[in-house]
Design a protein around this motif. Structure first.
Motif, mmCIF file in Angstrom:
data_model
loop_
_atom_site.group_PDB
_atom_site.id
_atom_site.type_symbol
_atom_site.label_atom_id
_atom_site.label_comp_id
_atom_site.label_asym_id
_atom_site.label_seq_id
_atom_site.Cartn_x
_atom_site.Cartn_y
_atom_site.Cartn_z
ATOM 1 N N GLU A 99 0.806 -1.220 0.000
ATOM 2 C CA GLU A 99 0.000 0.000 0.000
ATOM 3 C C GLU A 99 0.834 1.261 0.000
ATOM 4 O OE1 GLU A 99 -2.798 -0.250 3.169
ATOM 5 O OE2 GLU A 99 -4.249 -1.315 1.916
ATOM 6 N N ASN A 100 2.011 1.170 0.606
ATOM 7 C CA ASN A 100 2.799 2.393 0.769
ATOM 8 C C ASN A 100 3.894 2.582 -0.262
ATOM 9 O OD1 ASN A 100 1.573 3.534 3.081
ATOM 10 N ND2 ASN A 100 2.404 1.833 4.253
ATOM 11 N N PHE A 101 4.029 1.612 -1.172
ATOM 12 C CA PHE A 101 5.183 1.674 -2.063
ATOM 13 C C PHE A 101 5.246 2.991 -2.842
ATOM 14 C CE2 PHE A 101 7.478 0.558 -6.044
ATOM 15 C CZ PHE A 101 8.715 0.377 -5.453
ATOM 16 N N ASN A 102 4.107 3.397 -3.376
ATOM 17 C CA ASN A 102 4.113 4.650 -4.134
ATOM 18 C C ASN A 102 4.462 5.837 -3.245
ATOM 19 O OD1 ASN A 102 3.632 3.480 -6.559
ATOM 20 N ND2 ASN A 102 1.404 3.637 -6.389
ATOM 21 N N GLY A 103 3.980 5.772 -2.014
ATOM 22 C CA GLY A 103 4.304 6.823 -1.054
ATOM 23 C C GLY A 103 5.798 6.866 -0.761
ATOM 24 N N ILE A 104 6.389 5.687 -0.666
ATOM 25 C CA ILE A 104 7.836 5.620 -0.402
ATOM 26 C C ILE A 104 8.604 6.239 -1.572
ATOM 27 C CG2 ILE A 104 9.782 4.057 -0.047
ATOM 28 C CD1 ILE A 104 7.762 2.075 1.196
ATOM 29 N N LEU A 105 8.192 5.880 -2.777
ATOM 30 C CA LEU A 105 8.841 6.452 -3.959
ATOM 31 C C LEU A 105 8.722 7.967 -3.941
ATOM 32 C CD1 LEU A 105 7.730 4.111 -6.886
ATOM 33 C CD2 LEU A 105 9.819 4.039 -5.547
ATOM 34 N N GLU A 106 7.509 8.411 -3.628
ATOM 35 C CA GLU A 106 7.242 9.855 -3.600
ATOM 36 C C GLU A 106 8.144 10.534 -2.561
ATOM 37 O OE1 GLU A 106 5.269 13.239 -4.830
ATOM 38 O OE2 GLU A 106 5.318 11.235 -5.700
ATOM 39 N N LEU A 165 18.481 5.259 8.274
ATOM 40 C CA LEU A 165 17.169 5.541 8.830
ATOM 41 C C LEU A 165 16.082 5.537 7.756
ATOM 42 C CD1 LEU A 165 17.413 5.866 11.777
ATOM 43 C CD2 LEU A 165 17.100 8.318 11.560
ATOM 44 N N ASP A 166 16.466 5.972 6.570
ATOM 45 C CA ASP A 166 15.511 6.116 5.483
ATOM 46 C C ASP A 166 15.013 4.791 4.922
ATOM 47 O OD1 ASP A 166 15.207 8.717 5.411
ATOM 48 O OD2 ASP A 166 16.461 9.114 3.657
ATOM 49 N N THR A 167 15.687 3.717 5.270
ATOM 50 C CA THR A 167 15.334 2.435 4.679
ATOM 51 C C THR A 167 14.000 1.942 5.230
ATOM 52 O OG1 THR A 167 17.665 1.946 4.556
ATOM 53 C CG2 THR A 167 16.159 0.096 4.294
ATOM 54 N N PHE A 168 13.141 1.492 4.332
ATOM 55 C CA PHE A 168 11.845 0.950 4.738
ATOM 56 C C PHE A 168 12.006 -0.556 4.892
ATOM 57 C CE2 PHE A 168 7.694 -0.837 3.975
ATOM 58 C CZ PHE A 168 6.825 0.048 4.608
ATOM 59 N N ILE A 169 11.711 -1.061 6.076
ATOM 60 C CA ILE A 169 11.846 -2.510 6.306
ATOM 61 C C ILE A 169 10.475 -3.093 6.598
ATOM 62 C CG2 ILE A 169 13.024 -4.308 7.616
ATOM 63 C CD1 ILE A 169 15.063 -2.319 8.493
ATOM 64 N N ALA A 170 10.161 -4.180 5.926
ATOM 65 C CA ALA A 170 8.886 -4.837 6.184
ATOM 66 C C ALA A 170 9.125 -6.318 6.414
ATOM 67 C CB ALA A 170 7.947 -4.640 4.998
ATOM 68 N N ARG A 171 8.264 -6.903 7.252
ATOM 69 C CA ARG A 171 8.335 -8.358 7.352
ATOM 70 C C ARG A 171 7.271 -8.930 6.435
ATOM 71 N NH1 ARG A 171 6.230 -12.676 11.626
ATOM 72 N NH2 ARG A 171 6.701 -14.465 10.301
ATOM 73 N N LEU A 172 7.691 -9.831 5.550
ATOM 74 C CA LEU A 172 6.732 -10.454 4.645
ATOM 75 C C LEU A 172 6.257 -11.746 5.295
ATOM 76 C CD1 LEU A 172 8.798 -9.793 1.401
ATOM 77 C CD2 LEU A 172 7.210 -8.277 2.582
ATOM 78 N N GLU A 173 5.963 -12.740 4.498
ATOM 79 C CA GLU A 173 5.491 -13.975 5.108
ATOM 80 C C GLU A 173 6.658 -14.783 5.665
ATOM 81 O OE1 GLU A 173 3.350 -15.569 1.858
ATOM 82 O OE2 GLU A 173 1.933 -13.903 2.028
ATOM 83 N N GLY A 174 6.349 -15.647 6.635
ATOM 84 C CA GLY A 174 7.337 -16.583 7.147
ATOM 85 C C GLY A 174 8.601 -15.890 7.600
ATOM 86 N N ASP A 175 9.704 -16.272 6.967
ATOM 87 C CA ASP A 175 11.004 -15.779 7.431
ATOM 88 C C ASP A 175 11.552 -14.719 6.498
ATOM 89 O OD1 ASP A 175 13.033 -17.662 5.463
ATOM 90 O OD2 ASP A 175 10.957 -18.249 5.723
ATOM 91 N N GLU A 176 10.672 -14.047 5.770
ATOM 92 C CA GLU A 176 11.160 -13.134 4.745
ATOM 93 C C GLU A 176 10.976 -11.676 5.126
ATOM 94 O OE1 GLU A 176 8.714 -14.981 2.040
ATOM 95 O OE2 GLU A 176 10.193 -16.502 1.492
ATOM 96 N N PHE A 177 11.988 -10.904 4.788
ATOM 97 C CA PHE A 177 11.943 -9.461 5.033
ATOM 98 C C PHE A 177 12.231 -8.738 3.715
ATOM 99 C CE2 PHE A 177 13.139 -11.463 8.968
ATOM 100 C CZ PHE A 177 12.463 -10.737 9.950
ATOM 101 N N ALA A 178 11.674 -7.534 3.582
ATOM 102 C CA ALA A 178 12.009 -6.724 2.407
ATOM 103 C C ALA A 178 12.528 -5.375 2.862
ATOM 104 C CB ALA A 178 10.787 -6.543 1.528
ATOM 105 N N LEU A 179 13.583 -4.930 2.209
ATOM 106 C CA LEU A 179 14.136 -3.612 2.511
ATOM 107 C C LEU A 179 14.067 -2.756 1.253
ATOM 108 C CD1 LEU A 179 15.677 -5.689 4.466
ATOM 109 C CD2 LEU A 179 17.374 -3.880 4.669
ATOM 110 N N ILE A 180 13.573 -1.538 1.406
ATOM 111 C CA ILE A 180 13.605 -0.612 0.276
ATOM 112 C C ILE A 180 14.572 0.504 0.621
ATOM 113 C CG2 ILE A 180 12.269 0.881 -1.228
ATOM 114 C CD1 ILE A 180 9.909 -0.800 -0.681
ATOM 115 N N LEU A 181 15.631 0.593 -0.150
ATOM 116 C CA LEU A 181 16.688 1.569 0.140
ATOM 117 C C LEU A 181 16.425 2.892 -0.559
ATOM 118 C CD1 LEU A 181 18.083 -0.838 1.331
ATOM 119 C CD2 LEU A 181 20.051 -0.422 -0.131
#
Ligand code: C2E
Ligand code: CA
Ligand code: CA
Length: 589
Positions: free
Chosen positions: A161-168, A233-249
């Protein structure tokens, strides 16, 4: 009752308005304004910001208090009490739709006025409170829906939901050209990309089954902490399913920044954990994709980064890997080839072969075309038609292309020094190289390092490269020409083949593709095309090179029709530098 309560009156009968005002003042209210029409009411209510509006339903002409109320409710929350002398059902129903806080039937008693206002204000207060509580609940619900309860990190839903916001956000912060469309339009400006790092534990299901959920949750929390402590600090970190994480730099200029970080993350995340005096060892892997190169939608970017992880798992895990389209192909051979291509430069596996370019009238070699060869340790010599597209896809062509330019200039300079003073060299440029913003700087640097005269450097471009972005190409070509380099249009005849169109571009030489040269002595169509191409080129003051000349009869035809230069197996295949030098000694001395 608050004596400072500000009340506004909408009433078209002057006398009624005045008596109402007096009554209200008597009751201790402040009357901040009156209006007798839609327009005036709207304007003054917005200016005076009353706590309550007394609104006459029937106004002069077509004016109607209900319309004013419903319009007011669109951008502000002011309680409204309707004043009405009589009420037909239709009008009252319509009034009801605007959720009024009360009705007052004219003529009213002053006690009724007082109590109706009191009820309205109380009701308004109560509703406001409920709305605030609802909003708080909603916030909590949102948090639960968008945050992971174990690590407290945003979850996948939140990421999507926030990806576009992060880009912005990145866009505003760093002037990042966030709109993928814009980037695609100006391909030369792909100077900033956003890395998506997909972190996954290599044997998480095993750990969970062996050690239980408590340990698994402990590990997830620990990894979340380690990730948070290792990035900006600017990096967006999310926990996905199971043991997976996503980082947006935040946006970066080179992929290396992302791979460097991946290296650090692996080191930090993969340190053993202590759980109740027991050491737990974990391995993790990181797949990387880049916005907008590997997708514009977050789901696609995540899928691609996940593909990179699958690939790592096949070779044992505990590594990082950038997504590449070859991973898509599931062709193991191509995947291996690509991973080897990444190391080919540092392993000195490239070599340039030179194919002589010959003056048709004199039979002398005037220069050569530099053609890249990859000597792969396992698979031997690999043809450029196999690895150049791969290098293009992965972006490796940029560094490889630079190496070709520098080596070709160096070696040709050597031959110039050994007596072949006017020898030129042609180098093929890929679209990616040509569109790179810093190409002129890179070229200038190479020319100065190698002390090479730019007049003897010829850059070969295909028609499609120019046509893919005509205005940009025109500027590019002018720039290169102003640096003294020569430009050839390569493979003419395989693409759009529009001489009248490409004559708008500044170039020096037209290379007629082998498909037109083949059997030119017996194929009338080819003969006619080539003949007129040579004539038209000469009218445009262009030189003409015929490619792929294999037979004496083809050469004879070209000679008769005043073609300037030729290349082809008939004279020589592309050959290693040493052999090329020997050939020069034989033919040109
Ligand atoms: P190209 O620029 O059209 O190069 C000419 C190709 O025709 C070369 O293939 C050459 O070996 C081949 N050729 C030359 N004479 C004859 C002939 O008489 N008959 C036949 N059948 N073929 C002949 P090669 O070396 O395999 O290169 C293939 C393509 O790879 C090149 O096509 C060029 O587009 C690309 N390439 C090669 N080196 C580089 C490089 O350093 N950078 C880039 N970006 N592309 C390169
Ligand atoms: Ca070429
Ligand atoms: Ca060619």
């Amino acid at each position: 009752m608050n004596k400072n309560t500000k009340i506004f009156i909408v009433e078209d009968e002057l006398i009624a308005a005045e008596s109402l005002t007096m009554d209200l003042k008597k009751l201790g209210y402040q009357v901040v304004g009156t209006a007798d029409s839609h327009q005036k009411a709207f304007k003054s209510i917005n200016e005076t910001k009353p706590d309550l509006v007394l609104m006459d339903i029937q106004l002069k002409g077509n004016d109607n208090g209900i319309n004013i109320a419903s319009e007011l409710s669109k951008n502000s929350k002011i309680p409204i009490i309707y004043l009405t002398a009589y009420g037909d059902e239709k009008t009252l129903n319509k009034a009801l739709e605007t959720s009024p806080y009360g009705y007052l039937v004219k003529p009213y008693k002053i006690e009724d006025l007082q109590s109706t206002i009191n009820v309205a204000l109380n009701k308004f207060q109560h509703i406001s409170k409920v709305e605030i509580t609802l909003a708080e609940h909603q916030q909590k619900l949102n948090y639960l829906a968008t945050n992971d309860s174990i690590t407290q990190l945003p979850n996948q839903l939140s990421l999507v939901e926030n990806f576009n916001g992060i880009l912005e956000y990145f866009y505003q912060k760093s002037n990042f050209k966030g709109l993928a469309k814009k980037i695609k339009e100006e391909q030369e400006n792909i100077s900033q990309i956003i890395p998506i790092l997909y972190v996954s534990l290599d044997r998480f299901p095993l750990i969970r089954d062996d050690l239980g959920h408590d340990v698994a949750n402990f590990l997830l929390k620990g990894i979340a902490k380690r990730l948070q402590n290792s990035v900006y600090l600017d990096t967006f970190i999310a926990r996905l399913e199971g043991d997976e994480f996503a980082l947006i730099l935040p946006p970066i200029k080179t992929k290396q920044v992302a791979t460097d970080l991946a290296k650090i993350l692996l080191e930090k995340v993969n340190k053993p954990f202590m759980y109740k005096n027991q050491e737990i060892f974990i391995d993790s892997s990181i797949g990387i994709s880049f916005y907008p190169l590997q997708g514009e939608q977050i789901n696609q970017l995540l899928r691609n980064a996940q593909k990179a992880i699958e690939q790592i798992r096949q070779i044992g895990g505990n590594q990082y890997q950038i997504y590449s389209p070859a991973l898509h192909s599931h062709n193991p051979k191509q995947i291996v080839l690509e991973s080897q291509l990444h190391h080919a430069l540092e392993n000195n596996e490239f070599e340039i072969y030179y194919q002589p370019k010959v003056n048709i009238k004199t039979g002398k070699i005037i220069g050569s075309e530099a053609l890249l060869r990859w000597k792969n340790k396992e698979q031997g010599l690999i043809a450029p038609s196999v690895f150049i597209p791969l290098a293009e896809e992965t972006g490796l062509i940029e560094s490889i292309g630079e190496w070709v330019l520098e080596t070709a200039c160096n070696q040709t300079k050597l031959l110039q020094k050994r007596g072949f003073t006017n020898l030129s060299v042609s180098v093929n440029l890929s679209i990616r190289q040509f569109n790179k913003e810093d190409l002129p700087q890179k070229l200038t640097k190479i020319l100065s390092i190698t002390a090479f005269n730019p007049n003897f450097l010829d850059l070969e471009l295909t028609e499609s490269i120019l046509i893919s972005n005509p205005s940009l190409s025109q500027r590019r070509l002018n720039m290169l020409k102003s640096l003294g380099m020569k430009i050839s249009i390569d493979d003419f005849g395989t693409g759009y083949s529009s001489l009248s169109y490409i004559q708008n571009f500044q170039f020096d030489t037209l290379k007629i593709d082998r498909c037109f040269v083949k059997d030119i002595d017996i194929n009338h169509k080819n003969a006619a095309i080539t003949k007129s191409l040579i004539q038209m080129s000469h009218q445009l003051k262009l030189h003409v090179v015929a490619e792929g000349v294999e037979k004496e009869s083809e050469l004879a035809f070209l000679q008769q029709n005043n073609c300037d230069y030729f290349q082809g197996y008939l004279f020589s295949r592309p050959i290693p530098f040493n052999e090329f030098e020997m050939l020069l000694q034989n033919k040109n001395k």
